[in-house]
Motif scaffolding. Structure first.
Motif, mmCIF file in Angstrom:
data_model
loop_
_atom_site.group_PDB
_atom_site.id
_atom_site.type_symbol
_atom_site.label_atom_id
_atom_site.label_comp_id
_atom_site.label_asym_id
_atom_site.label_seq_id
_atom_site.Cartn_x
_atom_site.Cartn_y
_atom_site.Cartn_z
ATOM 1 N N PHE A 90 23.719 52.402 31.704
ATOM 2 C CA PHE A 90 23.188 52.632 30.363
ATOM 3 C C PHE A 90 21.737 53.105 30.451
ATOM 4 C CE2 PHE A 90 25.815 50.323 26.923
ATOM 5 C CZ PHE A 90 26.991 50.744 27.498
ATOM 6 N N SER A 91 20.958 52.444 31.308
ATOM 7 C CA SER A 91 19.555 52.800 31.460
ATOM 8 C C SER A 91 19.404 54.220 31.995
ATOM 9 C CB SER A 91 18.875 51.800 32.401
ATOM 10 O OG SER A 91 17.527 52.155 32.617
ATOM 11 N N GLU A 92 20.185 54.559 33.010
ATOM 12 C CA GLU A 92 20.084 55.887 33.619
ATOM 13 C C GLU A 92 20.504 56.992 32.654
ATOM 14 O OE1 GLU A 92 22.180 56.114 37.297
ATOM 15 O OE2 GLU A 92 21.121 54.427 38.193
ATOM 16 N N LEU A 93 21.510 56.702 31.828
ATOM 17 C CA LEU A 93 22.038 57.710 30.906
ATOM 18 C C LEU A 93 21.344 57.685 29.548
ATOM 19 C CD1 LEU A 93 25.848 57.312 31.697
ATOM 20 C CD2 LEU A 93 24.322 59.123 32.475
ATOM 21 N N GLY A 94 20.430 56.745 29.373
ATOM 22 C CA GLY A 94 19.707 56.666 28.105
ATOM 23 C C GLY A 94 20.566 56.182 26.952
ATOM 24 N N ILE A 95 21.556 55.346 27.243
ATOM 25 C CA ILE A 95 22.397 54.769 26.191
ATOM 26 C C ILE A 95 21.660 53.566 25.623
ATOM 27 C CG2 ILE A 95 24.606 53.689 25.634
ATOM 28 C CD1 ILE A 95 25.831 55.209 27.995
ATOM 29 N N THR A 96 21.255 53.664 24.376
ATOM 30 C CA THR A 96 20.444 52.624 23.752
ATOM 31 C C THR A 96 21.307 51.636 22.970
ATOM 32 O OG1 THR A 96 20.158 53.908 21.723
ATOM 33 C CG2 THR A 96 18.551 54.270 23.505
ATOM 34 N N ASP A 97 20.708 50.507 22.640
ATOM 35 C CA ASP A 97 21.403 49.528 21.801
ATOM 36 C C ASP A 97 21.769 50.141 20.464
ATOM 37 O OD1 ASP A 97 21.110 47.643 23.790
ATOM 38 O OD2 ASP A 97 19.380 46.665 22.871
ATOM 39 N N GLU A 98 20.885 50.993 19.948
ATOM 40 C CA GLU A 98 21.149 51.644 18.660
ATOM 41 C C GLU A 98 22.381 52.550 18.742
ATOM 42 O OE1 GLU A 98 18.218 51.487 20.168
ATOM 43 O OE2 GLU A 98 17.194 50.112 18.777
ATOM 44 N N GLU A 99 22.518 53.278 19.862
ATOM 45 C CA GLU A 99 23.683 54.146 20.037
ATOM 46 C C GLU A 99 24.960 53.326 20.128
ATOM 47 O OE1 GLU A 99 25.492 57.588 23.038
ATOM 48 O OE2 GLU A 99 23.481 56.772 23.392
ATOM 49 N N VAL A 100 24.903 52.208 20.840
ATOM 50 C CA VAL A 100 26.072 51.345 20.969
ATOM 51 C C VAL A 100 26.477 50.812 19.596
ATOM 52 C CG1 VAL A 100 26.934 49.178 21.927
ATOM 53 C CG2 VAL A 100 25.565 50.702 23.352
ATOM 54 N N ARG A 101 25.500 50.337 18.826
ATOM 55 C CA ARG A 101 25.809 49.795 17.498
ATOM 56 C C ARG A 101 26.342 50.865 16.562
ATOM 57 N NH1 ARG A 101 21.014 46.652 18.411
ATOM 58 N NH2 ARG A 101 19.758 48.244 17.361
ATOM 59 N N ALA A 102 25.891 52.110 16.748
ATOM 60 C CA ALA A 102 26.300 53.198 15.856
ATOM 61 C C ALA A 102 27.650 53.798 16.236
ATOM 62 C CB ALA A 102 25.233 54.296 15.858
ATOM 63 N N THR A 103 28.183 53.441 17.404
ATOM 64 C CA THR A 103 29.465 53.980 17.860
ATOM 65 C C THR A 103 30.586 53.027 17.466
ATOM 66 O OG1 THR A 103 28.370 55.001 19.776
ATOM 67 C CG2 THR A 103 30.774 54.802 19.850
ATOM 68 N N PRO A 104 31.487 53.445 16.582
ATOM 69 C CA PRO A 104 32.591 52.557 16.194
ATOM 70 C C PRO A 104 33.470 52.200 17.384
ATOM 71 C CG PRO A 104 32.407 54.416 14.670
ATOM 72 C CD PRO A 104 31.524 54.722 15.847
ATOM 73 N N ILE A 105 33.966 50.978 17.393
ATOM 74 C CA ILE A 105 34.910 50.587 18.426
ATOM 75 C C ILE A 105 36.189 51.386 18.233
ATOM 76 C CG2 ILE A 105 36.174 48.672 19.449
ATOM 77 C CD1 ILE A 105 33.042 48.625 19.628
ATOM 78 N N ALA A 106 36.639 52.056 19.284
ATOM 79 C CA ALA A 106 37.825 52.911 19.191
ATOM 80 C C ALA A 106 39.084 52.058 19.001
ATOM 81 C CB ALA A 106 37.963 53.761 20.451
ATOM 82 N N PRO A 107 40.122 52.622 18.364
ATOM 83 C CA PRO A 107 41.352 51.868 18.128
ATOM 84 C C PRO A 107 41.930 51.231 19.390
ATOM 85 C CG PRO A 107 41.401 53.882 16.854
ATOM 86 C CD PRO A 107 40.172 53.952 17.707
ATOM 87 N N THR A 108 41.971 51.966 20.498
ATOM 88 C CA THR A 108 42.584 51.417 21.705
ATOM 89 C C THR A 108 41.785 50.238 22.252
ATOM 90 O OG1 THR A 108 43.664 53.485 22.338
ATOM 91 C CG2 THR A 108 43.209 51.930 24.107
#
Length: 223
Positions: A90-108
């Motif tokens: 996550f750190s290397e790819l710049g995936i932030t907590d905000e991005e995680v919260r903004a991404t809906p959990i996929a159906p699967t």
């Protein structure tokens, strides 16, 4: 033939499908779209959080000493190993907590986690434990298979290395032995539940690659 070998045979279509899925083949070849990998990591973050919680819940409920000890160890290893490595990604790819919260959990991802929780509500402790095995076992076999050819993308290679090696093999071997023992001492109804739980989880493992590859989302996105 043991329960775990029979269960793997029953789930052979989804098991083999995982090895041949473009997410896996392209990851090893180094041509997997980085956005697909990013989406996978975010969905897997949700999955692993609940996977760890399920280890703890099943360990709390079981009266089988070896299973309890294994699940407690699994939860600890998950926090120190796979989850910690994901945080580095996550750190290397710049995936932030905000991005995680903004991404809906996929159906699967949602359905897979729900399936395992359901074993605790409508199944048995043994079927719940059986539902957890395909993840560890499949990833271990994928790691050992993929490690034979170096992925040209360093982060993909490190993902592969997470699951390969003797330690992972021995841990899965122990988990399988415990489940084989539990199956033998279970009633026919519980044995059927264990088999079904394992096969469904194997199907969901295949579906998880497909989910990530297609960036699966709910039809209604504006929640």
């Amino acid at each position: 033939m043991s329960f775990t070998l029979n269960a793997k045979k029953a789930a052979s279509a989804s098991w083999e499908g995982s090895f041949n899925h473009p997410f896996i083949t392209e990851l090893q070849a180094g041509i997997l779209d980085s956005e697909i990998f990013r989406y996978y990591l975010i969905q897997d973050h949700y999955y692993l959080k609940h996977f760890s919680e399920l280890y703890a819940l099943i360990a709390e409920k079981t009266n089988h000493p070896a299973l309890k000890a294994l699940l407690v160890e699994n939860a600890g290893n998950l926090s120190l190993g796979e989850i910690a490595i994901r945080e580095t990604f996550f750190s290397e790819l710049g995936i932030t907590d905000e991005e995680v919260r903004a991404t809906p959990i996929a159906p699967t991802a949602y359905h897979y986690v729900s399936h395992m929780y359901r074993q605790l509500l409508e199944g048995t402790i043994n079927s719940a434990a059986a539902s957890m095995l395909p993840c560890a076992w499949l990833y271990q076999e994928l790691g050992d298979t993929l490690i034979t050819n170096q992925s040209p993308v360093p982060i993909y290679q490190r993902w592969i290395e997470t699951y390969a090696g003797v330690e992972a093999q021995e841990h899965v071997k122990l988990e399988r032995a415990i489940l084989d023992e539990l199956y033998e001492s279970s009633s026919p109804d519980e044995q059927a539940q264990m088999m079904e739980a394992f096969v469904i989880s194997s199907e969901m493992e295949y579906a998880f690659w497909e989910m990530a590859y297609r960036k699966e989302m709910w039809l209604k996105k504006d929640w």
